[in-house]
Design a protein around this motif. Structure first.
Motif, PDB file in Angstrom:
ATOM      1  N   UNK B 209      49.920  39.337  37.256  1.00  0.00           N
ATOM      2  CA  UNK B 209      50.494  38.115  38.298  1.00  0.00           C
ATOM      3  C   UNK B 209      49.239  37.447  38.698  1.00  0.00           C
ATOM      4  N   UNK B 210      49.699  35.905  38.892  1.00  0.00           N
ATOM      5  CA  UNK B 210      48.487  35.055  39.038  1.00  0.00           C
ATOM      6  C   UNK B 210      47.187  35.225  40.054  1.00  0.00           C
ATOM      7  N   UNK B 211      47.533  36.100  41.172  1.00  0.00           N
ATOM      8  CA  UNK B 211      46.831  36.409  42.224  1.00  0.00           C
ATOM      9  C   UNK B 211      45.778  37.515  41.735  1.00  0.00           C
ATOM     10  N   UNK B 212      46.096  38.088  40.447  1.00  0.00           N
ATOM     11  CA  UNK B 212      45.212  38.947  40.042  1.00  0.00           C
ATOM     12  C   UNK B 212      44.379  38.428  38.658  1.00  0.00           C
ATOM     13  N   UNK B 213      44.560  37.341  38.611  1.00  0.00           N
ATOM     14  CA  UNK B 213      44.103  36.672  37.274  1.00  0.00           C
ATOM     15  C   UNK B 213      42.436  36.897  36.972  1.00  0.00           C
ATOM     16  N   UNK B 214      41.743  36.887  37.965  1.00  0.00           N
ATOM     17  CA  UNK B 214      40.320  37.204  37.680  1.00  0.00           C
ATOM     18  C   UNK B 214      39.877  35.865  37.154  1.00  0.00           C
ATOM     19  N   UNK B 215      39.234  35.996  36.021  1.00  0.00           N
ATOM     20  CA  UNK B 215      38.789  34.928  35.296  1.00  0.00           C
ATOM     21  C   UNK B 215      39.692  34.281  34.180  1.00  0.00           C
ATOM     22  N   UNK B 216      40.946  34.766  34.292  1.00  0.00           N
ATOM     23  CA  UNK B 216      41.955  34.210  33.239  1.00  0.00           C
ATOM     24  C   UNK B 216      42.587  33.145  33.498  1.00  0.00           C
ATOM     25  N   UNK B 217      42.863  32.406  32.382  1.00  0.00           N
ATOM     26  CA  UNK B 217      43.804  31.293  32.743  1.00  0.00           C
ATOM     27  C   UNK B 217      45.339  31.510  33.037  1.00  0.00           C
TER      28      UNK B 217
END
Lengths: 187, 318
Positions: B209-217
Motif C-alpha cells: 500500500x502506498x503509505x508503506x512505499x518507503x522509497x518506492x514509486x
C-alpha cells in the motif's frame, strides 16, 4: 509494569488473568517497520504454551506470584493443610487445586506451592515418591521381561499401573507428575 | 582458557560457516561481474542516515560535526546511477541501533544493486538467479539446506512466486491491508506473513500500500500501491527492493511525514540528505534496486539457525 526491553527467559507476567512465564523470545522487525518482541509463554496454571508479539514500547503486567515450600500435614476431605516452611503458618488448599495429585501426598512431604495474587494456584509434589503396594492381584512367576501391566493400589491411596511381577508388600518408585511406575525399590 | 578463544570454542559451527561465508561472497561477486555490474564503494560515515521512522542510526563525530554510520548505501548508489552508471553493486556494512536477535546484529553486511531503465521486476529476476547461483556454488543443487527441528530445505527449482500484499492477506483469511494502519500491517507481518511466506520456496511479497512505499514509486497503473517487494525465504526476510521513486516533491513529502512521526514518538530528528534531493530535482533516470541481507543469505546457505552462527564476532563480542 515491564517494558519489552525487560523481556528475558524466566520472566513472569500476567496476561488475561493468568500468570505466564517467558520460555523463549525473539526480536522481530518487518522490513523498515516497527520492532516487536515475539514471546513464547507458558501458562503457569494450565501448562498451555502460546506465542504473543509485543510492540516495542508496549507494557507488560507484572505477576504477583509467590512460591512457598509447604510440608503436608493432613486433610479434612475438602481441604489439604500444609505448613509453610519459612513462616510456619498453615496454608489451606482446596482439594480442587490438588486434583488427582492429592492421591500421592504423604505426611510430611515437602511440596512447592504457587500462590497467584494471594490465592494458592498450584501444588507441585516431590517428583518421585516411594510407596508400598497395599493391594494388587498376584503376578505370574518369572514374568519379568514381557510387557503387560496390572493395577496396584499404593499406601497413599492412588492406583498405579505396575508390571506383572510386582506383588503386594513391594515398594515402588512412582512419578507423581503423571502417576507412572518408575521402578521397584528395596526396603 | 583465555577470553579470546572461549567464544569460538563455544561455537564449533563457526569453523564450518566462515569458509561458506567467504565462498558466498566470491559467488556473489562472480554473479554480478558476469552480468556487467560495476562494484562500487560508498561512504560508511554519512551526513544523513535517512529519516524513516523505524531507523535508529548511530551518530559519530567527524571533523567536529555529527555524522552517522550508514543505515543503507541506497542514497549514494542512486547518485551513482544518476551520473551515468548503468548497473552497480556493492557489499558494505550497514548499522542500525537497537536491532539484535536471532536474525539481527546492529552491524551487518548488506548487498545492494541497482539497474537503470527498468522496474523492480528485473531486480526480482536478478534475485532469483543470484540465489540459484549461490546455492549451486555451495551445495551443487538448487536448494538451501533444512535446519533440523526448524524447517525443511528450501527449493529454488521453480520461479519464485510474486504475491501481492492484497493476495497474501486474502490467503491468510485477513481483511484487506488497505483498511489497516501501518502498525496493524506490521503486526500481521510478524504474526502471520513470517510463517506463511517462503517456507518451502522463496516468495516475493509485492505491491505494498502506498503509505508503506518507503522509497518506492507508486505503480503507474494503480497508484494505491507502490512498486516495493520483499523476498521471504526460509522464515527470513532476505531483501527489500523498489522501483525507485524519482519525484523530488513526493520524496520530500514522505520525509516530512516520517519526521513528523519521529517527533510524535520522541525519536531523534535526522537531517534530510540535500544532495540526494538536488539529484532528484536534476532528474534521476528510471531505475530499480534492492538491499539484501548478506548475513541472512549465509544463514540460508549454511542452514544456520541464528545470525550469530555466521558472524565471527557479533556485536557483544566485538
Amino acid at each position: 509494569m515491564y517494558e519489552t526491553s525487560d523481556i528475558r527467559k524466566g520472566l513472569k507476567i500476567t496476561m488475561d488473568g493468568y500468570p505466564w512465564e517467558v520460555v523463549d523470545f525473539q526480536f522481530v522487525k518487518p522490513g523498515k517497520g516497527t520492532a516487536f518482541t515475539r514471546v513464547r509463554v507458558k501458562n503457569l496454571k494450565t501448562g498451555q504454551a502460546l506465542d504473543r508479539t509485543f510492540k516495542t514500547g508496549e507494557k507488560l503486567e507484572e505477576c504477583d506470584l509467590e512460591e512457598h515450600v509447604g510440608q503436608y500435614m493432613y486433610s479434612d476431605g475438602e481441604n489439604y493443610f500444609f505448613m509453610n516452611q519459612e513462616s510456619y503458618e498453615q496454608i489451606s488448599i482446596p482439594a480442587s487445586v490438588l486434583g488427582d495429585s492429592a492421591l500421592f501426598l504423604t505426611e510430611n512431604m515437602e511440596c512447592t506451592i504457587l500462590v497467584f495474587e494471594g490465592v494458592p494456584m498450584n501444588v507441585a509434589l516431590k517428583t518421585f515418591l516411594e510407596a508400598e503396594i497395599v493391594y494388587t492381584e498376584p503376578g505370574m512367576k518369572g514374568d519379568t521381561a514381557t510387557g503387560g501391566s496390572k493395577p496396584a493400589k499404593i499406601s497413599t491411596g492412588a492406583e498405579v499401573q505396575v508390571p506383572l511381577f510386582i506383588n503386594q508388600g513391594d515398594w515402588i518408585k512412582v512419578d507423581t507428575r503423571d502417576g507412572s511406575y518408575v521402578e521397584r525399590v528395596k526396603k | 582458557m583465555s577470553d579470546h578463544v572461549r567464544f569460538f570454542d563455544g561455537k564449533p559451527s563457526l569453523f564450518q560457516n566462515i569458509p561458506v561465508r567467504a565462498r558466498c561472497l566470491a559467488l556473489l561477486r562472480e554473479f554480478f561481474t558476469a552480468r556487467g555490474f560495476i562494484e562500487v564503494e560508498t561512504p560508511i560515515v554519512c551526513t544523513s542516515p535517512g529519516v524513516e521512522t523505524h531507523l535508529a542510526a548511530m551518530p559519530v563525530s567527524c571533523m567536529n560535526r555529527t555524522m552517522y554510520l550508514t543505515t543503507s548505501p541506497e542514497f549514494h548508489m542512486k547518485r551513482l546511477i544518476s551520473v551515468g552508471f548503468d548497473r552497480v553493486f556493492q557489499v558494505t556494512r550497514a548499522f542500525r541501533d537497537g536491532e539484535r536477535g536471532e536474525r539481527h546484529n546492529p552491524e551487518f553486511t548488506m548487498v545492494e544493486w541497482y539497474r537503470r531503465d527498468c522496474d523492480y521486476g528485473a531486480i526480482m529476476d536478478d534475485s532469483q538467479e543470484l540465489l540459484r547461483h549461490v546455492a549451486m556454488g555451495i551445495g551443487g543443487r538448487l536448494e538451501f539446506p533444512g535446519i533440523e527441528g526448524v524447517r525443511g530445505p528450501i527449493s529454488l527449482e521453480n520461479d519464485f512466486r510474486r504475491v501481492t500484499m492484497v493476495q497474501a492477506f486474502a490467503e491468510l483469511g485477513l481483511p484487506s491491508p488497505f483498511g489497516m494502519t501501518l502498525e496493524e500491517r506490521d503486526q500481521v507481518a510478524v504474526d502471520h506473513l513470517d510463517f506463511h511466506l517462503g517456507r518451502h520456496e522463496p516468495e516475493f511479497l509485492i505491491e505494498y500500500p502506498a503509505d508503506q512505499a518507503s522509497l518506492a514509486r507508486k505503480k503507474p497503473e494503480d497508484p494505491r500501491v507502490a512498486e516495493r517487494f520483499e523476498l521471504y525465504c526460509g522464515g527470513l526476510e532476505l531483501e527489500n527492493g523498489f522501483s525507485e521513486l524519482a519525484d523530488a516533491d513526493e520524496y520530500l513529502e514522505r520525509c516530512r511525514i516520517d519526521l513528523a512521526e519521529r517527533a510524535r514518538l520522541g525519536l531523534p530528528q535526522y537531517p534530510i540528505d540535500e544532495r540526494y534531493v538536488s539529484m532528484l530535482r536534476d532528474g534521476m533516470p528510471v531505475c530499480a534496486g534492492t538491499a539484501l541481507g548478506f548475513d541472512r543469505l549465509v544463514m540460508l546457505a549454511c542452514g544456520a539457525r541464528t545470525i550469530r552462527d555466521v558472524i565471527a564476532f557479533p556485536w557483544d563480542q566485538a
